[in-house]
Design an enzyme around this catalytic site. Structure first.
Site, PDB file in Angstrom:
ATOM      1  N   ASP A 328       0.820  -1.205   0.000  1.00 49.48           N
ATOM      2  CA  ASP A 328       0.000   0.000   0.000  1.00 49.48           C
ATOM      3  C   ASP A 328       0.851   1.250   0.000  1.00 49.48           C
ATOM      4  O   ASP A 328       1.972   1.265   0.473  1.00 49.48           O
ATOM      5  CB  ASP A 328      -0.965   0.025   1.186  1.00 49.48           C
ATOM      6  CG  ASP A 328      -2.241  -0.722   0.851  1.00 49.48           C
ATOM      7  OD1 ASP A 328      -2.738  -0.545  -0.267  1.00 49.48           O
ATOM      8  OD2 ASP A 328      -2.710  -1.480   1.686  1.00 49.48           O
ATOM      9  N   THR A 329       0.237   2.339  -0.485  1.00 47.22           N
ATOM     10  CA  THR A 329       0.934   3.551  -0.851  1.00 47.22           C
ATOM     11  C   THR A 329      -0.054   4.686  -0.716  1.00 47.22           C
ATOM     12  O   THR A 329      -1.251   4.463  -0.700  1.00 47.22           O
ATOM     13  CB  THR A 329       1.399   3.411  -2.314  1.00 47.22           C
ATOM     14  OG1 THR A 329       2.326   2.338  -2.405  1.00 47.22           O
ATOM     15  CG2 THR A 329       2.035   4.671  -2.861  1.00 47.22           C
ATOM     16  N   THR A 330       0.441   5.921  -0.670  1.00 50.51           N
ATOM     17  CA  THR A 330      -0.465   7.049  -0.796  1.00 50.51           C
ATOM     18  C   THR A 330       0.112   8.044  -1.770  1.00 50.51           C
ATOM     19  O   THR A 330       1.330   8.204  -1.876  1.00 50.51           O
ATOM     20  CB  THR A 330      -0.745   7.721   0.560  1.00 50.51           C
ATOM     21  OG1 THR A 330      -1.879   8.589   0.435  1.00 50.51           O
ATOM     22  CG2 THR A 330       0.445   8.500   1.065  1.00 50.51           C
ATOM     23  N   SER A 347       5.278   5.701   0.355  1.00 51.02           N
ATOM     24  CA  SER A 347       4.768   4.349   0.516  1.00 51.02           C
ATOM     25  C   SER A 347       5.475   3.537   1.582  1.00 51.02           C
ATOM     26  O   SER A 347       6.660   3.722   1.845  1.00 51.02           O
ATOM     27  CB  SER A 347       4.914   3.616  -0.818  1.00 51.02           C
ATOM     28  OG  SER A 347       4.536   2.277  -0.717  1.00 51.02           O
TER      29      SER A 347
END
Length: 521
Positions: A328-330, A347
């Protein structure tokens, strides 16, 4: 659900309304787009530990507008991905029976985190406001508490059971107050002493302790952020920019270059639209594990793009026979009133990352080292001082005259280029507004595995089709294995800010993020 937000002189988009609000406040105080991006990312490092944080890596594209003397703008690229420590020992992992890097609970899959070095590099080059001021909203939320987001809660329940994960015991339901005092201390140290306050301070001491020989103090003293030359391809009448290796940004650009020469249907609802774009993604990425490493060159040669395009059959799924080896990452984006744009992605890799927590501050550590190979002699082999192949793929679009058109990106592991391919095609080929382009159902190439194993066996990939998409039956008729999936985060959190010719900004935060926001001024 399809809302596009408009603003005349600045905009921030992110996965969390608290973070977007912090960035908008920085713009209101005269900060640059880079200042705002740091403030947004710092808040996300507190409130979105299931996606990013101080224990992860960062990439950014920055659009510098033309000076007073005119001319074209300039695109800069920042690689703040960390390197494996001096104690990295691939032979030791192989002797233990590992054929690939451990996914969780192993410090050897934790390169030195690059996030704070990325902030320092952005601020040194483009900052207008004091760094401590930019970090102050994040410090306050970490110290006084923030509401647990609906997407954080499931992972927080697991993280709370891990050594050092005690901050998350309070996150039992959305809206519960969570505080992270160790993260507050680390952020204050960065505000006072810059990157050394982090890497050579409390966090660094704890990382050395946890690493037990994986890192040295010299590893932590060496800045991880480098300004590098971005990659570019012309597609749909625009220039699209992304990061060079060790990022997989070339996959987005190659797929766009291929798609630009295909006869896409006039409507994205047609099954052939999804088929042709999915095939462009497959022929771009099938050999990723063999060719992507930090020193890779010439991945976007025009003749290679043309060769791969010629493999695509408009009427059937291609059988790929090229060799392949066995999160997951933003994302956030900002445009300020002076025309500077920042496309920033940060991330942990997989959810909370490695599920290891630095013991003094409780900062969760990424597992970006899963991108390394354990095959002896492979150009991306795990080893001291090396950067792993990365899924992070920020994007930036300029018009033919060099003016900024869009900043955009998404989380999504291996699927990031596939998601952006669809959003960019909707924006540039079909003229959609950011809101509908971001909210529309998507496909992605999946395996049912970790989200980082798409290219282990390219012919075994399934086209995951999001609920509400019109292509399921048509893709199956063209030979694609298809899996219906619920609308949601597994198809990314894409955010877009589009700059209109007159300077008006149009932006959208992905509704899949649930608490995201596009805020303008």
């Amino acid at each position: 659900m399809h809302n596009t937000r408009y603003a005349p002189s600045g905009m921030v988009c992110s996965v969390d309304h608290l973070a977007s609000a912090a960035g908008a406040a920085v713009l209101d105080r005269g900060g640059s787009a880079a200042d705002a991006a740091i403030a947004v990312n710092a808040v996300l490092a507190v409130t979105a530990p299931h996606m990013c944080g101080l224990g992860g890596d960062l990439f950014a594209l920055v659009y510098e507008p033309p000076g007073r003397d005119g001319g074209s703008g300039t695109v800069r690229a920042l690689n703040a991905s960390g390197r494996a420590g001096s104690g990295a020992d691939p032979d030791g992992l192989r002797a233990e029976g590992h054929e690939r890097m451990p996914h969780l609970h192993d410090i050897r899959s934790v390169p030195v985190p690059g996030c704070v070095d990325g902030w320092a590099a952005l601020h040194a080059r483009y900052g207008r406001l004091p760094l401590a001021d930019l970090l102050a909203p994040a410090v306050r939320l970490a110290r006084d508490g923030f509401p647990a987001s609906p997407l954080m809660v499931p992972g927080a329940r697991v993280a709370a059971q891990r050594p050092g994960g005690g901050d998350f015991t309070a996150a039992r339901a959305p809206g519960d107050r969570v505080s992270r005092p160790g993260v507050a201390r680390a952020l204050r140290a960065v505000g006072v002493a810059g990157r050394d306050g982090f890497y050579l301070g409390e966090f660094g001491a704890g990382l050395l302790e946890l690493g037990a020989g994986e890192y040295t103090r010299d590893d932590l003293a060496a800045p991880a952020a480098d300004w590098v030359d971005p990659l570019r391809v012309r597609a749909f009448g625009h220039d699209v920019w992304s990061m060079p290796p060790n990022s997989q940004g070339y996959l987005l650009l190659m797929a766009l270059g291929i798609a630009d020469g295909l006869e896409l249907p006039a409507s994205p609802a047609h099954p052939s639209w999804a088929h042709l774009l999915a095939e462009a993604a497959r022929v771009s990425g099938h050999d990723r594990l063999s060719v992507l490493h930090e020193d890779a060159k010439d991945l976007l040669a025009p003749e290679e793009i043309a060769r791969r395009r010629a493999l695509i059959d408009p009427a059937a799924r291609l059988r790929l026979r090229a060799p392949a080896e066995p999160g997951d990452t933003t994302y956030l984006c900002v445009v300020d009133g002076d025309g500077m744009g920042v496309s920033l992605i940060q991330s942990n890799a997989s959810g909370f990352g490695s599920m290891l927590f630095e013991p003094r501050t409780g900062i969760n550590l990424h597992n970006r080292g899963i991108g390394f190979s354990l095959r002896p002699g492979h150009p991306a082999e795990y080893g001291p001082g090396r950067r792993p192949p990365h899924t992070l793929t920020p994007a930036l679009i300029t018009r033919p005259d060099g003016a900024l058109r869009s900043v955009l990106g998404t989380m999504g592991g291996d699927a990031q280029p596939q998601i952006l391919l669809q959003v960019i095609a909707r924006l540039l080929r079909h003229g959609e507004e950011p809101g509908p382009a971001v909210a529309a159902p998507r496909w992605r190439l999946g395996t049912g595995g970790t989200g980082f194993d798409t290219w282990d066996a390219p012919d075994d990939t399934v086209v995951d089709v999001e609920e509400g998409a019109p292509w399921t039956n048509g893709l199956a008729a063209l030979g694609h294995p298809v899996s219906a999936r619920p609308y949601g985060s597994m198809f990314g959190h894409a955010h877009v800010i589009d700059v209109r010719p007159g300077g008006m900004l149009a932006g959208a935060a992905d509704p899949r993020s649930l608490v995201g926001a596009a805020i303008g001024r």
